[in-house]
Design an enzyme around this catalytic site. Structure first.
Site, PDB file in Angstrom:
ATOM      1  N   SER A   1     -10.851  -2.125   8.188  1.00 39.97           N
ATOM      2  CA  SER A   1     -11.599  -3.120   8.951  1.00 39.97           C
ATOM      3  C   SER A   1     -12.553  -3.879   8.038  1.00 39.97           C
ATOM      4  O   SER A   1     -12.742  -5.091   8.190  1.00 39.97           O
ATOM      5  CB  SER A   1     -12.386  -2.434  10.074  1.00 39.97           C
ATOM      6  OG  SER A   1     -11.514  -1.865  11.025  1.00 39.97           O
TER       7      SER A   1
ATOM      8  N   LYS B   1       1.296   2.063   7.173  1.00 40.14           N
ATOM      9  CA  LYS B   1       1.608   1.280   8.371  1.00 40.14           C
ATOM     10  C   LYS B   1       2.454   2.082   9.350  1.00 40.14           C
ATOM     11  O   LYS B   1       3.065   3.085   9.015  1.00 40.14           O
ATOM     12  CB  LYS B   1       2.339  -0.014   7.995  1.00 40.14           C
ATOM     13  CG  LYS B   1       1.439  -1.070   7.380  1.00 40.14           C
ATOM     14  CD  LYS B   1       0.217  -1.381   8.237  1.00 40.14           C
ATOM     15  CE  LYS B   1       0.530  -2.097   9.521  1.00 40.14           C
ATOM     16  NZ  LYS B   1      -0.667  -2.304  10.367  1.00 40.14           N
TER      17      LYS B   1
ATOM     18  N   ASP C   1      -3.411  -6.302  15.551  1.00 39.67           N
ATOM     19  CA  ASP C   1      -2.791  -4.975  15.526  1.00 39.67           C
ATOM     20  C   ASP C   1      -2.824  -4.318  16.897  1.00 39.67           C
ATOM     21  O   ASP C   1      -1.980  -3.460  17.203  1.00 39.67           O
ATOM     22  CB  ASP C   1      -3.499  -4.067  14.522  1.00 39.67           C
ATOM     23  CG  ASP C   1      -2.953  -4.210  13.107  1.00 39.67           C
ATOM     24  OD1 ASP C   1      -1.752  -4.472  12.969  1.00 39.67           O
ATOM     25  OD2 ASP C   1      -3.724  -4.062  12.153  1.00 39.67           O
TER      26      ASP C   1
ATOM     27  N   GLU D   1      -6.280   5.139  13.372  1.00 37.03           N
ATOM     28  CA  GLU D   1      -7.207   4.205  14.031  1.00 37.03           C
ATOM     29  C   GLU D   1      -7.931   4.775  15.227  1.00 37.03           C
ATOM     30  O   GLU D   1      -8.864   4.135  15.745  1.00 37.03           O
ATOM     31  CB  GLU D   1      -6.484   2.907  14.429  1.00 37.03           C
ATOM     32  CG  GLU D   1      -5.543   3.006  15.603  1.00 37.03           C
ATOM     33  CD  GLU D   1      -4.127   3.412  15.230  1.00 37.03           C
ATOM     34  OE1 GLU D   1      -3.256   3.343  16.103  1.00 37.03           O
ATOM     35  OE2 GLU D   1      -3.906   3.788  14.046  1.00 37.03           O
TER      36      GLU D   1
ATOM     37  N   VAL E   1     -12.454  -7.936  17.955  1.00 37.55           N
ATOM     38  CA  VAL E   1     -12.730  -7.079  19.108  1.00 37.55           C
ATOM     39  C   VAL E   1     -11.845  -5.837  19.041  1.00 37.55           C
ATOM     40  O   VAL E   1     -10.660  -5.929  18.723  1.00 37.55           O
ATOM     41  CB  VAL E   1     -12.458  -7.829  20.422  1.00 37.55           C
ATOM     42  CG1 VAL E   1     -12.720  -6.939  21.621  1.00 37.55           C
ATOM     43  CG2 VAL E   1     -13.319  -9.080  20.487  1.00 37.55           C
TER      44      VAL E   1
ATOM     45  N   ASN F   1      -0.992  -7.009   8.994  1.00 41.04           N
ATOM     46  CA  ASN F   1      -1.392  -6.070   7.940  1.00 41.04           C
ATOM     47  C   ASN F   1      -2.156  -6.821   6.847  1.00 41.04           C
ATOM     48  O   ASN F   1      -1.786  -6.818   5.672  1.00 41.04           O
ATOM     49  CB  ASN F   1      -0.192  -5.321   7.362  1.00 41.04           C
ATOM     50  CG  ASN F   1       0.842  -6.232   6.719  1.00 41.04           C
ATOM     51  OD1 ASN F   1       1.014  -7.381   7.126  1.00 41.04           O
ATOM     52  ND2 ASN F   1       1.547  -5.734   5.717  1.00 41.04           N
ATOM     53  N   MET F   2      -3.251  -7.461   7.255  1.00 44.83           N
ATOM     54  CA  MET F   2      -4.033  -8.267   6.321  1.00 44.83           C
ATOM     55  C   MET F   2      -4.405  -7.513   5.044  1.00 44.83           C
ATOM     56  O   MET F   2      -4.265  -8.050   3.945  1.00 44.83           O
ATOM     57  CB  MET F   2      -5.298  -8.792   7.007  1.00 44.83           C
ATOM     58  CG  MET F   2      -5.045  -9.894   8.009  1.00 44.83           C
ATOM     59  SD  MET F   2      -6.565 -10.412   8.856  1.00 44.83           S
ATOM     60  CE  MET F   2      -7.485 -11.107   7.493  1.00 44.83           C
TER      61      MET F   2
ATOM     62  N   HIS G   1      -1.151   2.006  16.069  1.00 48.52           N
ATOM     63  CA  HIS G   1      -1.375   0.822  16.910  1.00 48.52           C
ATOM     64  C   HIS G   1      -0.304   0.726  18.004  1.00 48.52           C
ATOM     65  O   HIS G   1       0.432  -0.255  18.123  1.00 48.52           O
ATOM     66  CB  HIS G   1      -1.394  -0.457  16.063  1.00 48.52           C
ATOM     67  CG  HIS G   1      -2.462  -0.475  15.004  1.00 48.52           C
ATOM     68  ND1 HIS G   1      -3.806  -0.558  15.322  1.00 48.52           N
ATOM     69  CD2 HIS G   1      -2.393  -0.406  13.652  1.00 48.52           C
ATOM     70  CE1 HIS G   1      -4.514  -0.544  14.199  1.00 48.52           C
ATOM     71  NE2 HIS G   1      -3.683  -0.444  13.177  1.00 48.52           N
TER      72      HIS G   1
ATOM     73  N   ALA H   1      -7.742  -8.733  15.494  1.00 47.68           N
ATOM     74  CA  ALA H   1      -7.386  -7.744  16.520  1.00 47.68           C
ATOM     75  C   ALA H   1      -5.895  -7.729  16.836  1.00 47.68           C
ATOM     76  O   ALA H   1      -5.467  -7.022  17.747  1.00 47.68           O
ATOM     77  CB  ALA H   1      -8.175  -8.023  17.806  1.00 47.68           C
TER      78      ALA H   1
ATOM     79  N   TYR I   1      -1.380   4.824  10.371  1.00 48.66           N
ATOM     80  CA  TYR I   1      -1.755   3.889  11.428  1.00 48.66           C
ATOM     81  C   TYR I   1      -0.580   3.741  12.384  1.00 48.66           C
ATOM     82  O   TYR I   1       0.572   3.671  11.958  1.00 48.66           O
ATOM     83  CB  TYR I   1      -2.108   2.510  10.852  1.00 48.66           C
ATOM     84  CG  TYR I   1      -3.417   2.465  10.110  1.00 48.66           C
ATOM     85  CD1 TYR I   1      -4.620   2.662  10.773  1.00 48.66           C
ATOM     86  CD2 TYR I   1      -3.455   2.212   8.742  1.00 48.66           C
ATOM     87  CE1 TYR I   1      -5.830   2.632  10.099  1.00 48.66           C
ATOM     88  CE2 TYR I   1      -4.652   2.168   8.056  1.00 48.66           C
ATOM     89  CZ  TYR I   1      -5.844   2.383   8.726  1.00 48.66           C
ATOM     90  OH  TYR I   1      -7.039   2.350   8.054  1.00 48.66           O
TER      91      TYR I   1
ATOM     92  N   ASP J   1     -21.439 -10.387  20.779  1.00 50.48           N
ATOM     93  CA  ASP J   1     -21.129  -8.992  21.065  1.00 50.48           C
ATOM     94  C   ASP J   1     -21.819  -8.605  22.370  1.00 50.48           C
ATOM     95  O   ASP J   1     -22.782  -9.257  22.787  1.00 50.48           O
ATOM     96  CB  ASP J   1     -21.606  -8.089  19.919  1.00 50.48           C
ATOM     97  CG  ASP J   1     -20.902  -6.733  19.915  1.00 50.48           C
ATOM     98  OD1 ASP J   1     -20.007  -6.527  19.070  1.00 50.48           O
ATOM     99  OD2 ASP J   1     -21.259  -5.880  20.751  1.00 50.48           O
TER     100      ASP J   1
ATOM    101  N   ARG K   1       0.831  -1.191   0.000  1.00 50.99           N
ATOM    102  CA  ARG K   1       0.000   0.000   0.000  1.00 50.99           C
ATOM    103  C   ARG K   1       0.873   1.250   0.000  1.00 50.99           C
ATOM    104  O   ARG K   1       2.061   1.191   0.309  1.00 50.99           O
ATOM    105  CB  ARG K   1      -0.927  -0.002   1.228  1.00 50.99           C
ATOM    106  CG  ARG K   1      -2.023  -1.039   1.172  1.00 50.99           C
ATOM    107  CD  ARG K   1      -2.818  -1.111   2.469  1.00 50.99           C
ATOM    108  NE  ARG K   1      -2.036  -1.688   3.556  1.00 50.99           N
ATOM    109  CZ  ARG K   1      -2.500  -1.854   4.794  1.00 50.99           C
ATOM    110  NH1 ARG K   1      -3.722  -1.467   5.106  1.00 50.99           N
ATOM    111  NH2 ARG K   1      -1.730  -2.399   5.716  1.00 50.99           N
TER     112      ARG K   1
ATOM    113  N   VAL L   1      -1.878 -12.269  10.880  1.00 55.35           N
ATOM    114  CA  VAL L   1      -1.155 -11.306  10.049  1.00 55.35           C
ATOM    115  C   VAL L   1      -1.566  -9.895  10.448  1.00 55.35           C
ATOM    116  O   VAL L   1      -2.756  -9.556  10.464  1.00 55.35           O
ATOM    117  CB  VAL L   1      -1.431 -11.556   8.562  1.00 55.35           C
ATOM    118  CG1 VAL L   1      -0.793 -10.467   7.702  1.00 55.35           C
ATOM    119  CG2 VAL L   1      -0.906 -12.935   8.151  1.00 55.35           C
TER     120      VAL L   1
END
Length: 368
Positions: free
Chosen positions: A134, A75, A270, A118, A239, A300-301, A96, A268, A94, A198, A15, A298
């Site tokens: 997401s 990233k 990240d 995020e 989540v 960074n899917m 995280h 989740a 991002y 949930d 990306r 992973v």
């Protein structure tokens, strides 16, 4: 403002922080954009396309970081990139930070202004800059899970949809937000037996209304999670607590009692993952096994579908990038409380309460 777009250096990350169309919007507004050579070539965005949009092309990341007032990435910066940041320089990407103290320390040391996609919120307290990725990750999670459920890849040998006379796979989605609802949509579409857990009754009611009995909704107590996880062929961890470390809802004890060859996709990851046995993996080595359970973690899917992800991300981030360039970071954040929630690090301090709590640091409120 001088804006820099370096080439991403995380493993299998194709990306890019800005598309040529986004660059054109910035340059037509009087801003200067410099893009590292080859930054978009992995997704078919050539240096010539960036030049045509008004960008300058730089040969290396060092010159990008040295010249720019603001760095726009995808990233989180890797440690060599953190070392190139300087006091007062804006970093928009991002981050995280909750599960990544090393990065946090490097950003604090740099003195930069780090704004995280995020944790930006909108008027409805949604996460507009996280939502596109997401959506992608949620949809991808089912494809990844289906792949690793195949026996040749170590799984139980279960077809997600089943066939006439044979039951479909049981898919359990923990979390009904953007990731979870997108995962559920794909799983339902593929014919799986889908359950979403949930703690939000309105969200569960909304999913019930949308799917009209084609999936099950269950309130997420510890007992319900245990029961569903132990019965599952595929578990999706979806989540999120904005800025905070994800709670560990699937324990090592659960893992030891799951069906052998079942698959967990912890989206989740990240934010540290919601599975106790989860640790970050890469697209090069996406899975590992614990107690016979395949873990796909992973971090960074969406990077695997980098072209789709880049354009989706830029659609969301461009108005915010423009605001930062046009107003400067202090005024842009002062004017928008939701955008202000994106500020994670400023001038050597942690400026987001959940990030500070997760890292055991002192929280410093934003001051215009």
């Amino acid at each position: 403002m001088r804006i820099g777009v370096p080439k991403e250096i995380k493993v299998h990350e194709y990306r890019v922080g800005m598309t040529p169309d986004a660059v054109r919007e910035m340059t037509s507004g009087g801003h200067q954009v410099t893009v590292q050579t080859g930054a978009g070539e992995g997704i078919g965005l050539s240096d010539d396309a960036y030049r045509a949009a008004g960008a300058k092309i730089a040969n290396d990341a060092a010159s990008i970081f040295a010249d720019a007032d603001m760095i726009v990435k995808v990233k989180e910066p890797q440690l060599p990139e953190c070392a190139m940041l300087r006091p007062g320089q804006i970093l928009f990407t991002y981050l995280h930070l909750a599960p990544d103290p090393a990065q946090a320390e490097a950003l604090l040391k740099s003195g930069c202004i780090a704004i995280a996609y995020e944790t930006v919120t909108d008027a409805q307290n949604r996460l507009p800059l996280l939502a596109p990725m997401s959506e992608v990750a949620g949809r991808m999670s089912i494809h990844a899970g289906a792949h690793f459920l195949e026996k040749a890849h170590g799984g139980r040998g279960v077809l997600l949809s089943g066939v006439p006379g044979v039951a479909p796979a049981k898919v359990v989605v923990i979390g009904g937000g953007v990731v979870g609802s997108n995962a559920a949509a794909v799983a339902v579409g593929m014919g799986a037996d889908v359950t979403v857990l949930d703690k939000s009754l309105p969200r569960l009611a909304q999913l019930d209304s949308i799917y009209q009995g084609r999936l099950h909704t269950i309130y997420a107590t510890a007992g319900a999670i245990e029961e569903q996880v132990l019965a599952a062929d595929l578990v999706i961890g979806a989540v999120l607590i904005p800025g905070a470390a994800a709670p560990k809802l699937v324990t090592r004890n659960h893992i030891s009692r799951m069906k052998k060859g079942a698959v967990i996709v912890d989206v989740a990851i990240d934010q540290g993952g919601c599975v106790e046995t989860a640790r970050p993996t890469t697209h090069t080595e996406p899975v590992y096994t614990v107690d016979g359970i395949i873990h796909y973690c992973v971090a960074n899917m969406p990077g695997a579908v980098a072209r789709t992800s880049t354009f989706a991300l830029n659609n969301a981030t461009l108005p915010y990038t423009l605001a930062l360039a046009n107003k400067g970071w202090k005024q842009a954040l002062a004017d928008d409380a939701g955008f202000r929630n994106g500020l994670n690090v400023a001038n050597g301090t942690i400026t987001h309460p959940h990030v500070a709590e997760a890292l055991g640091k002192t929280y410093t409120a934003f001051a215009a």
